[in-house]
Design an enzyme around this catalytic site. Structure first.
Site, short mmCIF file in Angstrom:
data_model
loop_
_atom_site.label_atom_id
_atom_site.label_comp_id
_atom_site.label_asym_id
_atom_site.label_seq_id
_atom_site.Cartn_x
_atom_site.Cartn_y
_atom_site.Cartn_z
N ARG A 6 -7.12 2.50 -15.42
CA ARG A 6 -7.19 3.05 -14.06
C ARG A 6 -7.96 4.37 -13.96
NH1 ARG A 6 -3.14 4.36 -11.34
NH2 ARG A 6 -4.06 3.86 -9.33
N CYS A 18 -14.62 2.55 -28.29
CA CYS A 18 -15.99 3.05 -28.42
C CYS A 18 -16.61 3.08 -27.04
CB CYS A 18 -16.78 2.13 -29.33
SG CYS A 18 -16.07 2.07 -30.95
N GLU A 25 3.75 -6.38 1.77
CA GLU A 25 3.55 -6.83 0.38
C GLU A 25 3.48 -5.66 -0.57
OE1 GLU A 25 -0.19 -8.48 1.13
OE2 GLU A 25 0.59 -10.38 1.81
N PRO A 26 4.59 -4.99 -0.80
CA PRO A 26 4.55 -3.86 -1.74
C PRO A 26 4.38 -4.34 -3.18
CG PRO A 26 6.82 -4.34 -1.09
CD PRO A 26 5.93 -5.25 -0.27
N TYR A 52 -0.41 -2.11 -12.17
CA TYR A 52 -1.85 -2.16 -12.47
C TYR A 52 -2.19 -1.59 -13.84
CZ TYR A 52 -1.69 -3.12 -7.51
OH TYR A 52 -1.37 -3.66 -6.29
N GLY A 77 0.73 -1.26 0.00
CA GLY A 77 0.00 0.00 0.00
C GLY A 77 0.76 1.31 0.00
C1 LIG Z 1 -3.61 -8.16 -0.07
C2 LIG Z 1 -2.83 -7.16 -0.84
N1 LIG Z 1 -1.51 -7.10 -0.65
C3 LIG Z 1 -0.75 -6.23 -1.35
C4 LIG Z 1 -1.31 -5.35 -2.26
C5 LIG Z 1 -0.41 -4.41 -3.01
O1 LIG Z 1 -0.72 -3.09 -2.76
P1 LIG Z 1 0.16 -1.96 -3.45
O2 LIG Z 1 0.34 -2.34 -4.86
O3 LIG Z 1 -0.63 -0.73 -3.28
O4 LIG Z 1 1.47 -1.92 -2.72
C6 LIG Z 1 -2.70 -5.36 -2.47
C7 LIG Z 1 -3.32 -4.44 -3.42
O5 LIG Z 1 -4.48 -4.32 -3.60
C8 LIG Z 1 -3.48 -6.29 -1.74
O6 LIG Z 1 -4.80 -6.36 -1.91
#
Ligand SMILES: Cc1ncc(COP(=O)(O)O)c(C=O)c1O
Length: 433
Positions: free
Chosen positions: A330, A361, A290-291, A391, A248
């Site tokens: 996005r 379209c 979890e980046p 993304y 996040g």
């Molecule tokens: C469970 C989980 N972990 C990690 C992430 C990665 O988040 P970010 O890409 O914002 O670091 C997400 C993104 O939605 C997620 O849902």
């Protein structure tokens, strides 16, 4: 510039990772995803070093595959010593094709199918992050069938609103993800899981949201989770080994986005977590995060060729490009910000107010509104959209039967190579009978 891998040549062309984007567009065609391999590796190292420094051995960052999943990215993650989080058999298959050891993988998602569970166990998935009791039952059944004890973490919702876009905020109590601490469901699922003979509970997970810049969101999440962990230890004698705080951290899409120093941020989370553990009288679990976005977003840039420029006097101007929502959905999904640059005219003043729109379209097929480009912008110009490494490719579709662009990797200031080839028209009909 929003990121230091973007510079301008003396002749007014945009350089990305030191390479001329107009030449790259000529060589590989457009639309074109570029990925700066050196930047991906740098971002991984910032995390791995910060984790080692602030949390000690055992703690590690896991790359969130959903941000961008293709074979080469898993090779890089393997080489950089990153764990991974995956959410589908497709991501697992891709990681396996890259030779990634699934023992280092964490399987997320709020609805793993029976086939996902079977497939991932068959290939030795390290951990499941179970979202709910139904999943624990399905994992228990498959593990029993195989005669193994499967390691799991439980996804909990600590009830924090990270003040981010509603659509990408997932840590609140009413979220579709996880079990809420506040409602008592987190304790219920913990007790249930501890009673399963073929499931080994190793810890807990939370993910409060994405594109988070707010001051102390991760610190507050860590403290709430550790309080729950202490409670489970006191009430049920369960000692938590792993705490995963999700992904996040925010990245810079536009000039007004702040810089975020990951080392400082991880240090602050570590201080808050260690303080909480001391106060609660528990040992610090192995901390994971979890980046996704902050590993790959600023390593990406998309190049397009400009087509129609439409002026509606007194109303609005449109600059159309040869891609759009199929390669970058996005803005259509949540009005995401992007910086658009005139790659071939970086030395001209930008006074032409316009919206950059795609070729589909669909009136919502917009890349960005209210931006400024040079007055001379016109057919054949190369337009760059920055910070598209996360993304974009992973969310891409073939809407309007548009082939997906290739991914070209850049490294060492002058080298480029294709990591994902451009889809052909034949590819589009490959599964049609
Ligand atoms: C469970 C989980 N972990 C990690 C992430 C990665 O988040 P970010 O890409 O914002 O670091 C997400 C993104 O939605 C997620 O849902």
């Amino acid at each position: 510039m929003i990121c230091d891998n973007l510079t301008v040549s003396p002749s007014g062309r945009l350089l990305f990772a030191g390479q001329d984007t107009v030449e790259l567009a000529k060589q590989y065609g457009t639309p074109l995803y570029l990925m700066d391999e050196d930047r991906i590796r740098h971002n991984c190292r910032v995390y791995t070093q910060a984790f080692r420094k602030h949390f000690g051995p055992g703690a590690r960052p896991l790359y969130a595959s959903k941000a961008n999943s293709f074979k080469r990215i898993y090779e890089i993650m393997k080489e950089e010593g990153m764990g991974i989080d995956v959410v589908s058999s497709g991501e697992i298959y891709t990681a396996l094709q890259a030779g990634y050891d699934l023992g280092q993988a964490y399987f997320h998602s709020n609805n793993k199918t029976d086939e996902d569970i079977r497939y991932s166990m068959e290939h030795g998935i390290g951990y499941f992050v179970a979202d709910n009791v139904e999943e624990i039952k399905a994992i228990e059944a498959e593990a029993a069938r195989r005669g193994i004890r499967q390691k799991v973490l439980l996804r909990l919702t600590p009830g924090i609103d990270p003040h981010t876009y509603e659509a990408i905020s997932t840590g609140k109590v009413d979220s579709k993800f996880g079990s809420a601490i506040e409602t008592g469901q987190a304790e219920e699922i913990t007790v249930y899981t501890l009673g399963q003979p073929h499931v080994e509970l190793v810890g807990f997970h939370c993910h409060v949201g994405s594109q988070v810049f707010a001051e102390d969101v991760f610190e507050r999440a860590a403290v709430i989770m550790l309080e729950f962990i202490a409670d489970m230890e006191k009430k049920h004698g369960f000692v938590t080994r792993q705490l995963d705080l999700g992904g996040g951290y925010g990245v810079r899409y536009v000039e007004s986005d702040p810089y975020l120093d990951v080392d400082t941020k991880v240090g602050q989370v570590a201080a808050a977590a260690k303080g909480a553990c001391e106060r609660l009288g528990i040992a610090l679990p192995e901390i994971h995060m979890e980046p996704g976005r902050s590993i790959v977003a600023d390593a990406g840039l998309t190049l397009y060729t400009v087509g129609t420029v439409k002026q509606i006097p007194g109303y609005k101007n449109y600059v159309s490009i040869d891609g759009g929502m199929p390669d970058n959905p996005r803005f259509a999904l949540y009005k995401a910000d992007y910086t658009c640059l005139p790659a071939s005219r970086m030395d001209e003043p930008r006074t032409f107010a316009c919206s950059v729109v795609g070729r589909c379209c669909e009136s919502g097929d917009i890349i960005q509104e209210h931006i400024s480009l040079p007055e001379s912008v016109g057919r054949g110009d190369i337009l760059a959209v920055c910070t598209t490494g996360a993304y974009n490719y992973s969310m891409a579709s073939n809407y309007n039967r548009l082939p997906r662009p290739p991914i070209v990797m850049l490294r060492g200031g002058s080298e480029s190579y294709v990591a994902v080839r451009r889809e052909s028209l034949e590819d589009l009909c490959r599964n049609d009978l």
